[in-house]
Write an enzyme that holds these catalytic residues in place. Structure first.
Site, mmCIF file in Angstrom:
data_model
loop_
_atom_site.group_PDB
_atom_site.id
_atom_site.type_symbol
_atom_site.label_atom_id
_atom_site.label_comp_id
_atom_site.label_asym_id
_atom_site.label_seq_id
_atom_site.Cartn_x
_atom_site.Cartn_y
_atom_site.Cartn_z
ATOM 1 N N ASP A 63 145.020 4.736 11.358
ATOM 2 C CA ASP A 63 144.354 5.714 10.586
ATOM 3 C C ASP A 63 144.231 7.018 11.069
ATOM 4 O OD1 ASP A 63 141.774 5.542 11.740
ATOM 5 O OD2 ASP A 63 141.464 3.742 10.721
ATOM 6 N N ARG B 247 114.095 6.154 2.866
ATOM 7 C CA ARG B 247 115.209 5.366 2.241
ATOM 8 C C ARG B 247 114.665 4.971 0.917
ATOM 9 N NH1 ARG B 247 118.600 2.814 6.063
ATOM 10 N NH2 ARG B 247 119.723 1.767 4.310
ATOM 11 N N GLY C 228 135.937 11.079 1.910
ATOM 12 C CA GLY C 228 135.037 10.105 2.773
ATOM 13 C C GLY C 228 134.961 10.520 4.209
ATOM 14 N N HIS D 26 138.227 -3.543 8.636
ATOM 15 C CA HIS D 26 136.578 -3.621 8.235
ATOM 16 C C HIS D 26 136.547 -4.090 6.934
ATOM 17 C CE1 HIS D 26 136.333 0.030 5.771
ATOM 18 N NE2 HIS D 26 137.525 0.374 6.397
ATOM 19 N N ARG E 49 118.405 4.171 -9.440
ATOM 20 C CA ARG E 49 119.308 3.629 -9.391
ATOM 21 C C ARG E 49 119.135 2.048 -10.003
ATOM 22 N NH1 ARG E 49 121.491 0.568 -5.082
ATOM 23 N NH2 ARG E 49 120.084 1.464 -3.808
#
Length: 577
Positions: free
Chosen positions: A229, A450, A168, A14, A499
């Protein structure tokens, strides 16, 4: 030395990407998704990205000394019982076939350990001679967390956690549980600010020490066969545990055909916003675990400089907490922290090993394609789109924004990474607060909660965020001042942070001028900046992409190079412009 760094492999990857490094300087970088328009470019080799990089450098593969891949694929495949090629020539042909990349000879092909490539991207591009290095992601070949140190051009790995104990994958599992999808870490980071953390151990799954963590629900030695994976297996372990440990059942989803958009879309049983406390707990657990790792890493190495890479490095809230740790004197988060960044890391690691002096990042990751005004004009004329060519595109666009409009801003070279930084951006005045809802719900068709981020002239940073420290990459959260909260409410998160991107006139003069021109109307040199793309699509790359997205979304204007496209009167745009 000429190095073509790559990430991506046919059928097993990816975020495919390529970059060109010549004599230690980054000449070009691009992500495959920007060309194919398939978000994250799952399973795609970086064919278009590599071709672009070579063209940008005026080179062919005959001119390249080394092709450096950001995974040790021979080790990865062989460890999991998968077939690998008999020779590097066969592997290179599979990756970059001669039918697309004609050559009279093959450059050397090298495979760089994945976490080493991440570490090299943070260390060699940071401009620091030394520092402690932390790599956090889903996993590399056989590790998910790597602690290392960089000194005088050399990287030494100290220790690592296996894929079973991946932070993760833990975060991805909670994303899946909440109905956001396992690849929605950015969404959950935003959702977390609305919730209240509960049990950080998640029913005893986590064990925290002062300088490390343990995970009790996934075997640390978990190993998959027949797959590249351990992602599916680790997430499955976590989901089984979460269903037993959490009071809320998982937010199941199904795919249904939506006639409105003409394709299958995901529909959840409940609004993911109802899982905000679970999101907040996952965020707090992640922060607790990583802050412990950092504490131990800095104590062990004696360093105060912290360098971060890996997909978890995109968690800006976490980065803000790390920056404010008393042990951390200096923080650099490599802005292409995900797997697109290992194309860069593999290239600079290889170049440094060959003796090249690596040129550090200087506040911009705009290494992608660009188009001349004549090329853009040709696209506009061919599409039949009406446009004007104002004397000052920054001033003209600022007028649209000051009138309440939302505009696409397409200028110069495309950036790498998921965050637009003033080259492929959607921009607005961050006041009133309802601007956030308009851009989220009506334009970008995404959840109302969001968060957005501000781009501000660096001269305005002290007043808005209480510090003049540079934040050029929009990858760290900071608290906002009272004045900042008042003038930019659409970009202030519910936890009173934002941010920020601080914009320098020397690094990006045109974007700096746009922000300043908006400030002449509003009194404050700050704008709302989000990536120029619609739901579930990559950031726009070409003028055609920009036009298609503009015509599809109810924006008010598009600054396409020196040209301004306005929404026709009576069309669905809603701004006052």
């Amino acid at each position: 030395m000429r190095v073509l760094g790559v990430n991506g492999w046919p059928g097993a990857s990816h975020d495919g990407a390529a970059c060109l490094v010549v004599d230690g300087e980054v000449i070009a970088l691009a992500e495959e998704e920007r060309f194919t328009r398939n978000k994250h470019a799952y399973g795609e080799a970086p064919l278009n990205a590599a071709a672009y990089c070579l063209a940008e450098g005026g080179l062919t593969l005959d001119d390249i000394d080394v092709v450096a891949h950001g995974w040790d694929l021979p080790v990865l495949f062989q460890d999991r019982g998968l077939d690998w090629f008999d020779s590097d020539a066969d592997a290179l042909e599979h990756l970059l076939p001669k039918a697309l990349f004609p050559r009279t000879r093959d450059p050397r092909l090298t495979f760089v350990n994945h976490h080493l490539a991440h570490a090299a991207s943070a260390y060699h591009l940071s401009g620091r001679d030394r520092g402690a290095i932390l790599v956090l992601d889903g996993q590399g070949e056989n590790e998910s967390t790597t602690l290392a140190v960089g000194i005088d051009g050399e990287i030494k790995t100290l220790r690592a956690h296996t894929p079973g104990w991946s932070l993760g994958y833990f975060y991805a599992a909670v994303c899946e549980y909440a109905g956001l999808g396992a690849d929605a870490a950015g969404k959950m980071m935003g959702l977390a600010s609305y919730g209240t953390p509960q049990d950080l151990t998640f029913g005893g799954a986590f064990g925290f020490t002062e300088e490390d963590f343990t995970i009790g629900v996934v075997p640390p030695g978990l190993r998959s066969t027949g797959s590249t994976d351990e992602e599916s297996a680790v997430i499955r372990h976590w989901l089984e545990h979460l269903e037993k440990a959490l009071p809320d059942a998982p937010n199941r989803s199904v795919r249904r055909f939506d006639p409105r958009v003409g394709r299958y879309t995901k529909v959840t049983d409940r609004d993911p916003f109802e899982y905000r406390d679970i999101a907040a707990t996952a965020q707090a657990a992640l922060e607790h675990a990583v802050m412990g790792l950092v504490r131990g890493l800095l104590r062990e190495t004696g360093e105060t400089t912290l360098l971060i890479a890996g997909g978890v490095g995109f968690n800006a809230t976490l980065n803000g907490k790390l920056m404010r740790m008393p042990e951390v004197g200096d923080l650099f988060v490599q802005p292409l922290a995900g797997d697109q960044g290992v194309s860069l890391g593999a290239a600079v690691w290889t170049a440094a090993r060959e003796g090249d002096r690596i040129q550090p990042m200087k506040g911009s990751v705009a290494w992608g394609p660009q188009w001349t005004p004549d090329e853009i004009r040709h696209v506009l004329d061919a599409s039949g789109t009406a446009y004007t060519e104002p004397a000052d595109i920054a001033a003209a666009t600022a007028g649209v924004l000051a009138g309440g409009g939302v505009a696409g801003w397409f200028q110069g070279r495309a950036e790498g990474g998921p965050r637009a930084l003033g080259h492929r951006s959607m921009v607005a005045v961050p006041n009133p607060e309802t601007t956030r809802d308009r851009v989220n719900v009506r334009i970008k068709d995404r959840e109302a909660w969001r968060p957005f981020a501000p781009s501000m002239q660096e001269e305005a940073a002290e007043a808005l965020i209480g510090t003049a420290a540079p934040f050029p990459y929009m990858i760290v959260t900071t608290p906002v001042t009272e004045a900042g909260a008042e003038v930019m409410p659409a970009v202030v998160h519910s936890d009173r942070t934002t941010r920020p991107q601080t914009v320098s006139a020397s690094v990006d003069p045109l974007y700096h001028r746009l922000i300043g021109a908006v400030g002449e109307h509003t009194g404050t040199a700050v704008i709302l900046n989000t990536s120029f793309n619609g739901r579930d699509e990559p950031v726009v790359c070409s003028p055609r992409d920009a036009l298609a997205t503009f015509h599809r979304l109810p924006m008010d204007a598009l600054a396409l190079g020196p040209f301004l496209v306005r929404r026709p009167a009576g069309a669905p745009g809603e701004g006052g412009a």
